[in-house]
Design an enzyme around this catalytic site. Structure first.
Site, mmCIF file in Angstrom:
data_model
loop_
_atom_site.group_PDB
_atom_site.id
_atom_site.type_symbol
_atom_site.label_atom_id
_atom_site.label_comp_id
_atom_site.label_asym_id
_atom_site.label_seq_id
_atom_site.Cartn_x
_atom_site.Cartn_y
_atom_site.Cartn_z
ATOM 1 N N SER A 101 34.372 -44.560 106.610
ATOM 2 C CA SER A 101 34.125 -43.496 106.924
ATOM 3 C C SER A 101 33.718 -42.108 105.559
ATOM 4 O O SER A 101 32.852 -41.638 105.660
ATOM 5 C CB SER A 101 35.072 -42.523 107.724
ATOM 6 N N ASP A 102 34.742 -42.442 104.548
ATOM 7 C CA ASP A 102 34.515 -41.388 103.520
ATOM 8 C C ASP A 102 33.450 -41.955 102.779
ATOM 9 O O ASP A 102 32.915 -41.000 101.964
ATOM 10 C CB ASP A 102 36.029 -41.005 103.000
ATOM 11 N N CYS A 103 33.580 -43.313 102.354
ATOM 12 C CA CYS A 103 32.332 -43.856 101.531
ATOM 13 C C CYS A 103 30.872 -43.420 102.142
ATOM 14 O O CYS A 103 30.214 -42.970 101.470
ATOM 15 C CB CYS A 103 32.435 -45.302 101.483
ATOM 16 N N GLU A 106 30.488 -39.361 101.380
ATOM 17 C CA GLU A 106 30.488 -39.111 100.295
ATOM 18 C C GLU A 106 28.984 -39.416 99.946
ATOM 19 O O GLU A 106 28.433 -38.873 98.892
ATOM 20 C CB GLU A 106 31.550 -39.746 99.182
#
Length: 380
Positions: A101-103, A106
């Site tokens: 999710s955060d990859c 970002e």
């Protein structure tokens, strides 16, 4: 000997195992190419236009990163009991196959801030859909997927080095990154997933508010520890529309200021236990100083002297090569396994100084006669 998988593994072996006289033999636990490229693009995109940010590097990095998005799964995700990976980015590279999710968030931020034309509306929408699939009912976001059980399973954990790794849960860092990315998609493409994005952002905002500690901090699972999470918490709330003057953001900034060291920097080390406590490091660290400065600048911190001291510390620590020295391990895997993100000490200080310079442009800070003499403008 002619097995295709074996030959492929041997061909890629040098990417995972290497040695030299200085540090000996090393084995990479995971590649971080998409993660690092995403933040590098954000750091370069934050450079003030007057500094002539390296356009060629932005363009080349954006082309690479845009090509790492998973267009279609290479496996049966349902048979693996996983969410569909389409639209996501992996921590390493597209061939890994398991997006995070955060990859994904970002990567979206790096592309939309740096070279939005390299991504486009449809690819941004696919990425947003993947992020939405990772949201939990409490408004927070898991890493690879949402939580699938409310039954406590951590007592079954057989690992001696990974803590709280048996089930997904909501993470402050993942939630803040996803919130920021969804807000950027919403801003640039107002017609894309209008209602789902609005609800997801509001739910994520409530999660961040609910998980903030009484002292204004947040606690991280993927970095050391309170400085890292507080940077994400502040940035996430700001992206959700919470003003910098809000009491909860001010409290977070006050905590950061209270822990600024005499040399202008910040330094925190991972505690030897999982007790919820802040542990001061032996010295300030460039990466954590950059994290604190990013949060303070973006929150509009009025204590200009504190910001100036932080920027001056980063300037003083910078080497003649343009790099910053390696320090303690500031990355964490599942709260317990320390990781050394070698590029953290490069793009986070660059991002912090760039944001600082943009924030103080045209203003004369206390003790200085010209804005052009700020530490960031003299950085190498």
């Amino acid at each position: 000997p002619e097995d295709v998988d074996l030959l492929n593994a041997i061909a890629r072996f040098d990417a995972w195992f290497w040695e030299d006289a200085h540090e000996g033999s090393r084995v990479a636990g995971a590649g971080s190419v998409c993660w690092d490229t995403s933040f590098a693009l954000q750091a370069l995109a934050a450079m003030p236009s007057s500094n002539d940010a390296p356009s060629a590097s932005l363009s080349a990095g954006a082309r690479f990163l845009a090509g790492q998005q998973i267009e279609r799964p290479t496996f049966d995700s349902r048979a693996a009991h996983r969410i569909a990976p389409s639209g996501g980015w992996c921590f390493s590279e597209v061939g890994h196959g398991w997006p995070v999710s955060d990859c994904t968030a970002e990567a979206l931020l790096g592309l939309l801030h740096g070279r939005p034309e390299s991504l486009g509306r449809d690819a941004a929408a696919r990425a947003a859909r993947f992020i939405l699939r990772c949201q939990n009912t409490d408004g927070g976001f898991g890493s690879y997927e949402p939580s699938k059980t409310r039954v406590p399973l951590e007592w079954m954990n057989p690992a001696e080095m990974f803590g709280r790794c048996m089930t997904e849960r909501s993470y402050v860092e993942c939630t803040a990154s996803c919130l920021m990315a969804l807000r950027e998609v919403q801003r640039r493409y107002p017609s894309v997933l209008r209602k789902p994005l609005g609800k997801a952002i509001e739910d994520a905002r409530r999660f961040l508010l609910a998980t903030q500690n009484q002292d204004g901090t947040w606690e991280a699972a993927w970095g050391v520890r309170y400085i890292y999470a507080t940077m994400f918490g502040v940035r996430g709330l700001l992206a959700a529309g919470v003003p910098g003057a809000d009491a909860r953001i001010r409290k977070a900034c006050e905590w950061l200021l209270a822990h600024q060291r005499a040399d202008g920097g910040w330094g925190e080390r991972q505690p030897r236990t999982l007790l919820p406590e802040y542990v001061e490091a032996d010295a300030s660290l460039s990466v954590q100083t950059a994290w604190a400065l990013i949060a303070l600048v973006e929150a509009g911190e009025p204590d200009e002297r504190a910001l100036e001291r932080a920027a001056a510390y980063l300037e003083a620590e910078q080497l003649d090569s343009g790099q910053w020295p390696d320090g303690q391990f500031v990355g964490v895997f599942f709260e317990t396994a320390l990781l050394n993100y070698r590029l953290y000490r490069q793009y986070f200080p660059v991002m912090a100084l760039a944001l600082y310079e943009r924030a103080v442009a045209g203003r004369v800070l206390p003790g200085r006669t010209h804005a052009s003499t700020t530490p960031a403008s003299r950085s190498r």
